[in-house]
Design a protein around this motif. Sequence first.
Motif, PDB file in Angstrom:
ATOM      1  N   LEU A 133     -16.699  10.659  11.353  1.00 22.07           N
ATOM      2  CA  LEU A 133     -17.499  11.246  10.513  1.00 22.07           C
ATOM      3  C   LEU A 133     -17.487  12.219   9.825  1.00 22.07           C
ATOM      4  CD1 LEU A 133     -19.824  10.880   8.330  1.00 22.07           C
ATOM      5  CD2 LEU A 133     -21.154  10.032  10.981  1.00 22.07           C
ATOM      6  N   ASN A 134     -17.419  12.680   9.147  1.00 21.29           N
ATOM      7  CA  ASN A 134     -17.175  14.270   8.634  1.00 21.29           C
ATOM      8  C   ASN A 134     -18.683  14.232   8.172  1.00 21.29           C
ATOM      9  OD1 ASN A 134     -17.127  16.278   7.209  1.00 21.29           O
ATOM     10  ND2 ASN A 134     -15.019  16.180   5.904  1.00 21.29           N
ATOM     11  N   VAL A 135     -19.687  15.102   8.380  1.00 25.39           N
ATOM     12  CA  VAL A 135     -21.127  15.656   7.603  1.00 25.39           C
ATOM     13  C   VAL A 135     -21.169  16.473   7.379  1.00 25.39           C
ATOM     14  CG1 VAL A 135     -23.572  16.261   8.268  1.00 25.39           C
ATOM     15  CG2 VAL A 135     -22.687  13.979   9.355  1.00 25.39           C
ATOM     16  N   SER A 136     -21.054  16.943   5.531  1.00 25.31           N
ATOM     17  CA  SER A 136     -20.829  18.099   5.484  1.00 25.31           C
ATOM     18  C   SER A 136     -21.584  18.030   3.577  1.00 25.31           C
ATOM     19  CB  SER A 136     -19.034  17.478   4.254  1.00 25.31           C
ATOM     20  OG  SER A 136     -18.664  18.998   3.836  1.00 25.31           O
ATOM     21  N   TYR A 137     -21.631  19.472   2.971  1.00 24.06           N
ATOM     22  CA  TYR A 137     -22.587  19.722   2.133  1.00 24.06           C
ATOM     23  C   TYR A 137     -22.363  18.855   0.116  1.00 24.06           C
ATOM     24  CZ  TYR A 137     -18.481  23.529   0.830  1.00 24.06           C
ATOM     25  OH  TYR A 137     -17.419  23.711   0.311  1.00 24.06           O
ATOM     26  N   ASP A 138     -22.779  19.079   0.026  1.00 21.55           N
ATOM     27  CA  ASP A 138     -22.875  18.351  -1.606  1.00 21.55           C
ATOM     28  C   ASP A 138     -21.515  18.642  -2.350  1.00 21.55           C
ATOM     29  OD1 ASP A 138     -24.246  20.649  -2.299  1.00 21.55           O
ATOM     30  OD2 ASP A 138     -25.912  18.726  -3.114  1.00 21.55           O
ATOM     31  N   VAL A 139     -21.778  19.713  -3.053  1.00 11.53           N
ATOM     32  CA  VAL A 139     -20.474  19.876  -3.845  1.00 11.53           C
ATOM     33  C   VAL A 139     -18.886  19.887  -2.773  1.00 11.53           C
ATOM     34  CG1 VAL A 139     -22.247  21.132  -4.860  1.00 11.53           C
ATOM     35  CG2 VAL A 139     -20.604  22.231  -3.894  1.00 11.53           C
ATOM     36  N   ALA A 140     -19.121  19.893  -1.534  1.00 12.63           N
ATOM     37  CA  ALA A 140     -17.855  19.403  -1.604  1.00 12.63           C
ATOM     38  C   ALA A 140     -17.422  17.590  -1.338  1.00 12.63           C
ATOM     39  CB  ALA A 140     -17.993  19.944   0.211  1.00 12.63           C
ATOM     40  N   ARG A 141     -18.362  16.972  -2.373  1.00 13.82           N
ATOM     41  CA  ARG A 141     -17.809  15.731  -1.960  1.00 13.82           C
ATOM     42  C   ARG A 141     -16.357  15.362  -2.941  1.00 13.82           C
ATOM     43  NH1 ARG A 141     -22.045  12.739  -2.695  1.00 13.82           N
ATOM     44  NH2 ARG A 141     -23.739  14.524  -2.309  1.00 13.82           N
ATOM     45  N   ASP A 142     -15.938  16.296  -3.801  1.00 14.07           N
ATOM     46  CA  ASP A 142     -15.361  16.325  -4.519  1.00 14.07           C
ATOM     47  C   ASP A 142     -13.734  16.025  -3.775  1.00 14.07           C
ATOM     48  OD1 ASP A 142     -16.489  15.318  -7.172  1.00 14.07           O
ATOM     49  OD2 ASP A 142     -17.559  17.145  -6.917  1.00 14.07           O
ATOM     50  N   ASN A 200      -4.378   3.608  12.701  1.00 13.82           N
ATOM     51  CA  ASN A 200      -5.555   3.378  11.798  1.00 13.82           C
ATOM     52  C   ASN A 200      -6.437   4.112  11.551  1.00 13.82           C
ATOM     53  OD1 ASN A 200      -3.621   1.362  10.358  1.00 13.82           O
ATOM     54  ND2 ASN A 200      -5.018  -0.376  11.987  1.00 13.82           N
ATOM     55  N   ILE A 201      -6.255   4.986  10.753  1.00 11.26           N
ATOM     56  CA  ILE A 201      -7.975   5.994  10.903  1.00 11.26           C
ATOM     57  C   ILE A 201      -8.614   5.886   9.762  1.00 11.26           C
ATOM     58  CG2 ILE A 201      -6.501   7.123   9.786  1.00 11.26           C
ATOM     59  CD1 ILE A 201      -8.177   9.760  12.104  1.00 11.26           C
ATOM     60  N   LEU A 202     -10.017   5.804   9.974  1.00  7.99           N
ATOM     61  CA  LEU A 202     -11.266   5.487   8.886  1.00  7.99           C
ATOM     62  C   LEU A 202     -12.020   6.589   8.940  1.00  7.99           C
ATOM     63  CD1 LEU A 202     -12.267   4.182   6.623  1.00  7.99           C
ATOM     64  CD2 LEU A 202     -13.579   2.735   8.505  1.00  7.99           C
ATOM     65  N   ILE A 203     -11.904   7.246   7.700  1.00  8.45           N
ATOM     66  CA  ILE A 203     -13.049   8.410   7.189  1.00  8.45           C
ATOM     67  C   ILE A 203     -14.261   8.577   6.481  1.00  8.45           C
ATOM     68  CG2 ILE A 203     -12.670  10.976   7.140  1.00  8.45           C
ATOM     69  CD1 ILE A 203     -10.431  10.270   8.366  1.00  8.45           C
ATOM     70  N   LYS A 204     -15.438   8.587   7.418  1.00 10.89           N
ATOM     71  CA  LYS A 204     -16.862   7.769   6.663  1.00 10.89           C
ATOM     72  C   LYS A 204     -17.468   9.475   6.144  1.00 10.89           C
ATOM     73  CE  LYS A 204     -17.559   3.883   8.365  1.00 10.89           C
ATOM     74  NZ  LYS A 204     -18.587   2.677   8.509  1.00 10.89           N
ATOM     75  N   GLN A 205     -17.920   9.899   5.273  1.00 18.46           N
ATOM     76  CA  GLN A 205     -18.429  11.088   4.663  1.00 18.46           C
ATOM     77  C   GLN A 205     -19.778  11.007   4.387  1.00 18.46           C
ATOM     78  OE1 GLN A 205     -15.076  13.423   5.086  1.00 18.46           O
ATOM     79  NE2 GLN A 205     -16.590  14.338   3.088  1.00 18.46           N
ATOM     80  N   SER A 206     -20.153  11.876   4.634  1.00 16.86           N
ATOM     81  CA  SER A 206     -22.242  12.553   4.334  1.00 16.86           C
ATOM     82  C   SER A 206     -22.393  13.634   4.113  1.00 16.86           C
ATOM     83  CB  SER A 206     -22.855  12.334   5.917  1.00 16.86           C
ATOM     84  OG  SER A 206     -24.308  12.529   5.814  1.00 16.86           O
ATOM     85  N   HIS A 207     -23.459  13.416   2.921  1.00 11.04           N
ATOM     86  CA  HIS A 207     -23.228  14.773   1.831  1.00 11.04           C
ATOM     87  C   HIS A 207     -24.588  14.802   1.374  1.00 11.04           C
ATOM     88  CE1 HIS A 207     -18.640  15.398   1.426  1.00 11.04           C
ATOM     89  NE2 HIS A 207     -19.371  14.475   0.899  1.00 11.04           N
ATOM     90  N   GLY A 208     -25.036  16.316   1.545  1.00 10.67           N
ATOM     91  CA  GLY A 208     -26.295  16.535   1.713  1.00 10.67           C
ATOM     92  C   GLY A 208     -26.142  18.401   1.102  1.00 10.67           C
ATOM     93  N   GLY A 209     -28.048  18.373   1.071  1.00 14.16           N
ATOM     94  CA  GLY A 209     -27.896  20.031   1.332  1.00 14.16           C
ATOM     95  C   GLY A 209     -26.647  20.210   2.436  1.00 14.16           C
ATOM     96  N   SER A 210     -26.140  21.658   2.759  1.00 19.38           N
ATOM     97  CA  SER A 210     -25.806  21.975   3.681  1.00 19.38           C
ATOM     98  C   SER A 210     -27.123  22.161   5.076  1.00 19.38           C
ATOM     99  CB  SER A 210     -25.652  23.147   3.834  1.00 19.38           C
ATOM    100  OG  SER A 210     -24.182  23.762   4.915  1.00 19.38           O
ATOM    101  N   ASP A 227     -18.585  13.815  13.815  1.00 19.82           N
ATOM    102  CA  ASP A 227     -17.149  14.186  14.160  1.00 19.82           C
ATOM    103  C   ASP A 227     -17.202  15.051  14.399  1.00 19.82           C
ATOM    104  OD1 ASP A 227     -16.053  11.623  15.617  1.00 19.82           O
ATOM    105  OD2 ASP A 227     -16.935  10.783  14.289  1.00 19.82           O
ATOM    106  N   VAL A 228     -17.443  15.719  12.786  1.00 18.71           N
ATOM    107  CA  VAL A 228     -16.776  16.965  12.274  1.00 18.71           C
ATOM    108  C   VAL A 228     -17.936  17.447  11.605  1.00 18.71           C
ATOM    109  CG1 VAL A 228     -14.404  16.730  12.702  1.00 18.71           C
ATOM    110  CG2 VAL A 228     -15.197  15.947  10.629  1.00 18.71           C
ATOM    111  N   ALA A 229     -18.016  18.239  11.526  1.00 17.13           N
ATOM    112  CA  ALA A 229     -19.499  19.072  10.699  1.00 17.13           C
ATOM    113  C   ALA A 229     -18.537  20.623   9.774  1.00 17.13           C
ATOM    114  CB  ALA A 229     -20.327  20.179  10.983  1.00 17.13           C
ATOM    115  N   THR A 230     -18.303  20.162   8.667  1.00 21.02           N
ATOM    116  CA  THR A 230     -18.258  20.991   7.617  1.00 21.02           C
ATOM    117  C   THR A 230     -18.851  21.541   6.351  1.00 21.02           C
ATOM    118  OG1 THR A 230     -17.682  18.934   5.802  1.00 21.02           O
ATOM    119  CG2 THR A 230     -15.996  19.876   7.496  1.00 21.02           C
ATOM    120  N   MET A 231     -19.530  23.032   6.725  1.00 20.59           N
ATOM    121  CA  MET A 231     -20.916  23.153   6.040  1.00 20.59           C
ATOM    122  C   MET A 231     -20.600  24.629   5.027  1.00 20.59           C
ATOM    123  SD  MET A 231     -22.368  21.402   7.572  1.00 20.59           S
ATOM    124  CE  MET A 231     -23.552  20.341   8.508  1.00 20.59           C
TER     125      MET A 231
END
Length: 364
Positions: free
Chosen positions: A56-65, A86-96, A110-114
């Motif tokens: 699960l990558n938790v990230s800021y909103d404009v990084a979704r693209d 087999n690896i599956l990546i899930k995303q969560s986006h919002g204000g950093s 699992d990772v934070a990309t802010m």
Amino acid sequence: MTSYTARYQHKNKTLLSIAGVALTLGLVGCSNSDQPEAAANADGTPAAETQNIELLNVSYDVARDFYKDYNPLFVEHYKSEHPNSNILIKQSHGGSSKQALSVANGLQADVATMNQGSDIELLEKEGLVESDWESKFPDNAVPFTSTIVFLVRKDNPKGISDWQDLTKEGVEIVMANPKVTGNGRYAFLGAYGYGLHAFNNEEAPAKGYVRDMLKNVKVYENGGRAATTTFVQRGIGDVLVTFENEANLAATDFGVGQVDIVYPKYSIKSESPVAIVKSVTDKKGTTDAATAYLDYLWSEPAQQLAANLYLRPSVQSVLEKNGDKLPPIETFRPNDAFGTWDEIMGTYFSDNGVFDQLAINAPQ
């Protein structure tokens, strides 16, 4: 009679025997189909068991693209190096900052990309990220940067060319809320940094400029993408103060033909740090996969993808190759101008901080 009876019994025994063999064979066939033989390598040795990994990558909103396109790139790369995974990546986006708080409050990232260091530092203070997270990857764990630019209506009817023009009477500004978003904080600090630059580091006139600019803010949105939607799709405001990559996305995609981009002469450098949420990956057993996921951000395909989406690659050779779409601009680092992120957050964005003091109807 006896002979006929004997023959009849013999025939039935034969039929029962044949039926029994058929039934036995049928049962064996069912067993084999339900429990297939274990896969084997060409030399007959047992094949390695397939491993299923989920990140699960938790990230800021404009990084979704960016991550929408990066994830398939990484999955293909990872599969080539780990064919039995087999690896599956899930995303969560919002204000950093909201995203960082969600992780601090238990979201199993699992990772934070802010998009600002303070959000990773918050996770470090909570014991979720290692204290030396900046040294785990190149460029202080910043794979790409951006800067603050202006998105204006087509043909720039208000004649906006630099920061000073944002104080003109009648100009309506849309920006993200500096109290809760990195996009808004960079916009505010960009304006403040311009004020210091324009007035020889004198605080009073710099604050005066920022106060005049903030008088023209029509809408403070709760995220960078929400601010873009308000400006482009709802048609509110004369100028959107936002990240370069977000402005370009609007100009080349959903706002094509409706807006133009204006580059100020001097602006702020926004850094997008990344980190492994070690407390989660150690528990899940995904630390190696999470490390590989972030490390691949510095690969040439990932860096070129960043450039394609108007993010400024940290790998200099890729940045130079894309100078046509990412023109040189003089920038400053917020930490050089305003101190550590702890100091910035306390001085400028805490309750009754500098932003609250300068903004009329400051959002809470």
